[in-house]
Design an enzyme around this catalytic site. Structure first.
Site, PDB file in Angstrom:
ATOM      1  N   GLY A 509      34.869 -12.759  24.358  1.00 43.13           N
ATOM      2  CA  GLY A 509      35.784 -12.496  25.461  1.00 43.13           C
ATOM      3  C   GLY A 509      35.399 -13.195  26.743  1.00 43.13           C
ATOM      4  N   ASN A 671      34.694 -21.036  35.902  1.00 40.73           N
ATOM      5  CA  ASN A 671      36.129 -20.910  35.650  1.00 40.73           C
ATOM      6  C   ASN A 671      36.633 -19.707  36.444  1.00 40.73           C
ATOM      7  OD1 ASN A 671      38.654 -20.015  34.561  1.00 40.73           O
ATOM      8  ND2 ASN A 671      38.264 -21.201  32.700  1.00 40.73           N
ATOM      9  N   LYS A 673      39.342 -18.214  36.598  1.00 39.17           N
ATOM     10  CA  LYS A 673      40.181 -17.240  35.890  1.00 39.17           C
ATOM     11  C   LYS A 673      39.334 -16.333  34.990  1.00 39.17           C
ATOM     12  CE  LYS A 673      44.779 -17.789  34.258  1.00 39.17           C
ATOM     13  NZ  LYS A 673      45.764 -18.694  33.648  1.00 39.17           N
ATOM     14  N   GLY A 741      24.744 -15.806  35.898  1.00 39.71           N
ATOM     15  CA  GLY A 741      25.554 -15.079  34.932  1.00 39.71           C
ATOM     16  C   GLY A 741      26.585 -14.181  35.601  1.00 39.71           C
ATOM     17  N   GLU A 744      27.473  -9.309  33.249  1.00 35.25           N
ATOM     18  CA  GLU A 744      26.987  -7.935  33.366  1.00 35.25           C
ATOM     19  C   GLU A 744      26.977  -7.412  34.792  1.00 35.25           C
ATOM     20  OE1 GLU A 744      23.747  -7.264  30.116  1.00 35.25           O
ATOM     21  OE2 GLU A 744      23.968  -9.404  30.417  1.00 35.25           O
TER      22      GLU A 744
END
Lengths: 777, 169
Positions: A509, A671, A673, A741, A744
């Site tokens: 995802g 990205n 989006k 990242g 999370e």
């Protein structure tokens, strides 16, 4: 004696590691990966940061993306599991006759006829270990947790298998089990070990706390949580000769292949695990007993097997996040600066796993306190092994830390945003390392402005519309930058000027193929449609865990290395007749569909031209990412400032989140989006953690009492307001692409932001998650 | 009597225990319809039966004899995407993609319910002319379709776009 030797060995290893770590800390920047900024950071208007729609979007909306349970195989058998109903003891009667006689049944496997297998290599105990526990898998009559599989039925249809599994008769000799958290604590705790000890003391925090003019000293509790990915854990497995073929739902294909090879005592090359699409992971889609049992049963029958756990089965076999009980004490001066932070407490784990929920992690780097004490203690219960779940440590640790900061702000009469800014550290407060890129204050200021924070009343209960009390809260989000060893990728350039990336990575995802297509296209000077990313296959290069929010950095660093190899190969092929003749790999870069001299872009030859002149169909190289020494040289994290508005019904106590803003500082966004979706997704899981989620564990029987999506509540559409997300987009010069990242960070800080808003609305401080209406009536 | 699935007639299974979900997934190789809980709690298995959204895990296949079933595979005619499918892509109304077919089928059924004037539990004006297309109405009506990745905003945005576009037509 063996204990003594083991301790001595660990001490020597520890000393060697500490010496290495010190050397890396002190090494010049240029020796460290990330010492020279990734050239992609300077590309401002290309594919990096674009609002690119998912390259696999069409597959997903048509239901054409294949998941683990959707690979048709000839002669497929369907599996169903019978679970133990006691927490500890041994099986005394195991009557499978009726099940075996049921229509369509091909095999009833129990410990009596299961093939001999080694336990699963326990995650974190070696590089490729993927197992959730290290118990025997159906090898004997012992029961270790309530819900352990005691029989596996294979039948020609799922209906037949399900029915037959209900016919297996089991009786037990029950032994006393340790199931109560309080009882276990009374018997004594032991220190938690999570990639090293979780005990640290700087200065004399207890004395500093006692002497501080302003203090908070309280206990926060968080319950067990379940990942509840909508895709049920599933695998379709077959033995093809000596090779075990597994269509898995996996966040760790390479790890799973190696681990299965260890379990069955075969060569790693004889296990092939693929997982092209994963229907949600969140830490739960690693190796658990079901894949092992399916492979064992397939071996016994010589037929392919599909196992799809029931939703209850997922709760019985796949661990979730454990409970925590955290003491958080803060001592501050009149100006709000911290003299002491104490973050200690106890979590439950098991004798058969290695995951003490590391709730102190956010506190290690959060605030510039003059003294700090951290300690995670564990008790071991006879329960299903708990495991990693989105932001292990930070998701629940920030609830305590950031709730306490809010309580301190109340005590000081200071704005909670201002209190955090006053305690902003200049370097990492516990490691002493410089921050690689930390702009959390910017995130706070941007967020406060956009959210309208200045409209908040410092006094609770001041805003009411009809029955609804309205309040605002804020909290810090934080999650480390990780890049684990083992990143590798293959780049294959074909004569038509197209490139394929292959890496043993995962898509559950996050938009892996999309982001890596953008990155690779930009790096090589190609258009998006000239790059194809293949992943989710243990036969591909790399040991790339989809965990720790590290996949993008891991693949990114591998592609940097692979590009260097590719350029070297291409320069050789280009030879002396090329405008590139005589140039070294470091002098050229990818642009406009070919290679060009970086400071003299007219010296250019296209990829098509190079390969065509050399009469070469393709060039294929593998790049290995360097060891992630940057994380020992700098203190590296994603950050966020979470702003929440809640409405609490003054009559019923019902809490509703009406507005939410996440203001993030996560390096360069790849990205816009898909990153926004990752942020929102984390925040929404955080709303669940704050308001409704709890895996209910019966301390009398050790059984999970709500193993169902009807009784374990997750946020539904009606619970989710429009969530605003913004970001600094400041590149970290020390990471691939300048990125941190984003997977999370979103769940961290949310529990506290909601709790703090609830306090601001009602004057009620809830320190025990979830914040359900009974706690507010 | 046969079951019509995406326009093709299929014989009902001999085993009466077979759910509509397992019929399409395991027996007809139409795995676009997803199994998320098999107990009617998550909505991932939503399909359309005679145009109405139903949970295929809670529907026995034999109940569908003589009826017309549309799964996600049958939604788009002739290879093009259904407008909702495109809107889901445009608004990033999914991440892992597992709940997505159920969300989309549910939205198709829900839009038809709105067009038929079927009220929801939060509809205030039951006698009014036409139903409100508020965000809250859509959220309420889609709350039976769980999403764990947290694509809720994108899903509601996608459905809103289609509703607004249809209302304008």
């Amino acid at each position: 004696m063996s204990n003594f030797v083991e301790n001595a060995k660990q001490a020597v290893q520890g000393a060697a590691q500490a010496a290495m770590q010190k050397a890396v800390e002190l090494a010049p920047d240029s020796w460290i990966p990330g010492g020279r900024p990734d050239p992609l950071i300077d590309r401002k208007h290309g594919l990096i940061g674009a609002q690119t729609s998912r390259v696999d979007g069409s597959l997903k909306v048509r239901g054409a993306a294949p998941f683990a349970a959707e690979f048709p195989l000839e002669g497929l058998l369907y599996a169903a599991v019978t679970f133990s109903t006691i927490a500890k003891g041994r099986i005394t009667t195991l009557d499978t006759a009726e099940a075996e006689a049921a229509p369509g049944v091909v095999l009833v496997m129990t410990h009596r006829n299961a093939p001999r297998m080694r336990p699963m290599p326990l995650f974190l105990t070696s590089q490729k270990a993927a197992g959730g526990d290290d118990l025997p898998v159906m090898q004997d009559d012992r029961i270790h947790w309530n819900g352990q599989p005691v029989a596996l039925v294979l039948a020609e249809t799922q209906e037949q298998a399900d029915h037959a599994a209900s016919l297996v008769r089991v009786a037990y000799e029950v032994e006393p089990a340790l199931l109560s958290f309080a009882e276990a604590k009374a018997k004594g705790t032991e220190p938690g070990i999570f990639m090293g000890p979780m005990k640290l003391e700087i200065g004399d925090p207890e004395a500093a706390l006692a002497a501080a003019p302003h203090k908070v000293d309280t206990v926060y509790r968080t319950p067990r949580h379940s990942h509840n990915a909508i895709e049920l854990h599933a695998a379709t497995v077959a033995w093809q000769g000596d090779t075990l073929r597994v269509h898995d739902a996996s966040q760790a294909v390479a790890h799973t292949a190696w681990s299965l090879a260890e379990i069955f005592g075969i060569d790693e090359s004889n296990v092939h695990v693929t997982s092209p699409f994963v229907g949600g992971g969140f830490g739960g889609k690693s190796l658990w007993h079901h894949q092992v049992l399916a492979a064992a049963a397939s071996k016994l029958t010589g037929r392919p097997v599909r196992i799809v756990l029931s939703r209850e089965g997922v709760y019985r076999l796949v661990g979730g996040r454990t409970l925590t009980e955290q003491r958080l004490a803060l001592g501050a001066r009149d100006d709000g600066t911290l003299d002491a932070i104490i973050h200690t407490g106890t979590v439950a784990m098991t004798p058969h796993n290695a995951m003490p929920e590391p709730f102190i992690l956010p506190t290690q780097s959060a605030y510039a306190a003059r003294s700090i004490k951290l300690d995670v203690e564990v008790v071991k219960l006879d329960m299903l092994a708990n495991t990693f779940m989105r932001a292990p440590g930070e998701s629940v640790g920030t609830f305590a830390l950031e709730s306490a900061m809010d309580e301190l702000a109340v005590e000081l009469g200071m704005d909670p945003v201002e209190l955090r800014i006053r305690n902003e550290p200049e370097k990492d407060p516990t490691s002493g390392l410089p921050f690689s890129s930390r702009h959390i204050v910017d995130a706070y200021r941007m967020g406060a402005e956009r959210f309208g924070w200045s409209a908040r009343s410092a006094t609770p209960g001041m805003r009411r519309e009809g029955e609804w009390l309205i309040g605002m809260g804020v909290a810090t989000a934080t999650y480390p930058y990780h890049r684990m060893p083992g990143g590798a990728a293959r780049l294959t350039l074909t004569r038509d000027g197209r490139v394929t990336v292959e890496a043993a990575a995962h898509e559950m995802g996050m938009g892996t193929a999309t982001a890596q297509s953008q990155i690779t296209a930009e790096r090589l000077g190609l258009s998006l449609d000239q790059v194809t990313v293949h992943y989710g296959d243990s036969a591909m290069p790399g040991m790339i865990l989809a965990g720790g929010s590290q996949q993008t950095a891991s693949i990114g660093a591998a592609v940097i290395a692979a590009q260097r190899e590719l350029v070297a190969e291409l320069l050789k092929l280009a030879g002396n007749d090329s405008p590139l003749a005589g140039l070294k790999p470091d002098e050229v870069g990818g642009m406009n569909g070919g290679l060009a001299k970086l400071d003299e872009p007219d010296r250019f030859e296209s990829y098509v031209s190079i390969l065509t002149r050399a009469n070469s169909d393709e060039v294929s190289v593998v790049g290995n990412a360097p060891m992630p020494l940057e994380t020992q040289h700098w203190s590296m994290h994603s950050y966020g400032a979470m702003f929440c508005e809640v409405r609490v019904n003054a009559i019923t106590g019902e809490p509703r989140v009406s507005r939410f803003l996440g203001s993030f500082d996560c390096g360069r966004i790849i990205n816009a989006k898909t990153a926004a979706s990752q942020f929102r997704g984390g925040i929404i899981m955080g709303l669940g953690l704050a308001l409704m989620e709890e895996t209910v564990f019966d301390e009398r029987s050790g059984r999970i009492m709500n193993p169902s999506m009807a009784e374990y509540h997750v946020p539904v559409h009606m619970d989710v307001p429009e969530i605003d997300v913004i970001w600094t987009d400041i590149a970290d010069p020390h990471t691939p692409m300048g990125a941190h990242g984003v997977g999370e960070i979103g769940i961290t800080g949310v529990g506290a932001a909601v709790a703090n808003a609830v306090y601001n609305a009602t004057g009620k401080r809830v320190r025990d998650l979830p914040i359900t209406l009974d706690k507010l009536m | 009597m046969a079951i019509t699935i995406n326009g093709s007639d299929v014989e009902a299974p001999g085993d009466a225990r077979v759910s509509l979900l397992d019929l399409v997934r395991d027996r007809l190789n139409l795995p676009g319809t997803k199994k998320g809980c098999n107990q009617g709690a998550c909505g991932a298995c939503t399909v359309l039966v005679d145009g109405e959204r139903v949970l295929s895990c809670m529907t026995l296949a034999v109940q569908c004899e003589g009826r017309s079933v549309t799964t996600i595979e049958g939604l788009a005619a002739g290879g093009a995407l259904h407008s909702l499918q495109q809107a889901f892509i445009d608004h990033d109304g999914f991440q892992c993609g597992y709940c997505t077919p159920g969300q989309i089928c549910s939205a198709v059924g829900m839009i038809a319910e709105i067009e038929r004037g079927v009220p929801s539990v939060i509809t205030a004006d039951l006698g009014g002319e036409g139903l409100s297309l508020s965000r809250e109405e859509i959220q309420e009506r889609m709350s039976g379709n769980l999403c764990r990745c947290g694509a809720h905003n994108g899903i509601i945005d996608a459905i809103s776009e289609i509703l607004v576009r249809e209302a304008a037509e």
